[in-house]
Design a protein around this motif. Structure first.
Motif, short mmCIF file in Angstrom:
data_model
loop_
_atom_site.label_atom_id
_atom_site.label_comp_id
_atom_site.label_asym_id
_atom_site.label_seq_id
_atom_site.Cartn_x
_atom_site.Cartn_y
_atom_site.Cartn_z
N ARG A 203 -13.62 -5.62 4.11
CA ARG A 203 -12.28 -5.37 3.58
C ARG A 203 -11.46 -4.61 4.61
O ARG A 203 -11.90 -4.36 5.71
N ARG A 204 -10.29 -4.20 4.23
CA ARG A 204 -9.39 -3.47 5.11
C ARG A 204 -9.94 -2.08 5.43
O ARG A 204 -10.49 -1.40 4.58
N THR A 205 -9.77 -1.66 6.69
CA THR A 205 -10.17 -0.33 7.11
C THR A 205 -8.92 0.51 7.31
O THR A 205 -7.97 0.08 7.97
N THR A 206 -8.90 1.70 6.72
CA THR A 206 -7.77 2.62 6.87
C THR A 206 -8.18 3.73 7.82
O THR A 206 -9.25 4.34 7.66
N ARG B 70 -3.87 0.64 9.52
CA ARG B 70 -4.80 -0.23 8.79
C ARG B 70 -5.27 -1.35 9.71
O ARG B 70 -4.46 -1.94 10.44
N ILE B 71 -6.58 -1.62 9.64
CA ILE B 71 -7.18 -2.71 10.40
C ILE B 71 -7.65 -3.75 9.39
O ILE B 71 -8.30 -3.41 8.40
N GLY B 72 -7.34 -5.01 9.64
CA GLY B 72 -7.64 -6.09 8.70
C GLY B 72 -9.13 -6.26 8.44
O GLY B 72 -9.97 -5.75 9.17
N GLY B 73 -9.44 -7.00 7.38
CA GLY B 73 -10.83 -7.25 7.00
C GLY B 73 -11.61 -7.95 8.09
O GLY B 73 -11.08 -8.75 8.84
N CYS C 259 -13.64 2.36 5.18
CA CYS C 259 -13.75 0.96 4.78
C CYS C 259 -13.49 0.90 3.28
O CYS C 259 -14.12 1.61 2.50
N LYS C 260 -12.54 0.04 2.86
CA LYS C 260 -12.22 -0.05 1.43
C LYS C 260 -13.47 -0.47 0.67
O LYS C 260 -14.11 -1.45 0.99
#
Length: 172
Positions: free
Chosen positions: A57-60, A70-73, A98-99
């Motif tokens: 998932r997306r990483t903040t 934010r880094i994409g999944g 990591c979401k």
């Protein structure tokens, strides 16, 4: 004797199969959540690259010295600028979340203070290179040239003679 060979071949095949099936069965779910900040030491106002891999998932990414990123999944990299008001020689935590997954923290160091009065670079005027002939032509004389030519001619003549020489079996 035949039973021992069959049993050892079966044991060998079973070992190879279990070693090959281990990583295949693990799949991509066991990939660790890896994060990084490059460079790890930067001046205030500089750009850093934030990298995260292993999060589906997306990483903040958060820190007190830059805006939330934010880094994409699946992972990837993002560039961001460090705030100008970051304190020199300070170490700031950078948190990757990591979401619905793990969280990792790495540290970013802000480089020391800037020089107050930097020394200017000297101005170089283009006068070309001041180089002499050096040793390549310094002691050149006719005697050395003649001796070198004679050695080369002698070695070429010997090589020609040895290449064209006939053996005793070729005589007609």
């Amino acid at each position: 004797m035949h039973a021992i060979r069959t049993a050892s071949a079966a044991a060998l095949a079973l070992t190879a199969l279990s070693l090959a099936a281990g990583p295949a069965a693990a799949g991509d779910d066991d990939e660790p959540f890896r994060v990084g900040v490059t460079p790890t030491t930067i001046a205030a106002g500089g750009q850093v690259t934030l990298t995260a891999h292993g999060c589906d998932r997306r990483t903040t990414v958060t820190s007190g010295i830059f805006d939330t990123v934010r880094i994409g999944g699946g992972g990837g990299s993002v560039n961001t600028s460090v705030d100008w008001d970051a304190k020199p020689d300070a170490v700031y935590p950078v948190t990757f979340t990591c979401k619905d997954g793990p969280q990792r923290t790495v540290h970013l160091t802000i480089a020391g203070g800037r020089p107050v009065d930097p020394t200017p670079e000297p101005i170089h005027r283009g006068h070309g290179v001041r180089a002499g002939v050096g040793g390549s032509l310094g002691g050149l004389d006719l005697k050395s040239i003649g001796l070198g030519g004679a050695l080369i001619a002698g070695s070429l003549g010997t090589a020609y003679y040895l290449a064209r020489r006939r053996t005793g079996d070729d005589a007609a």
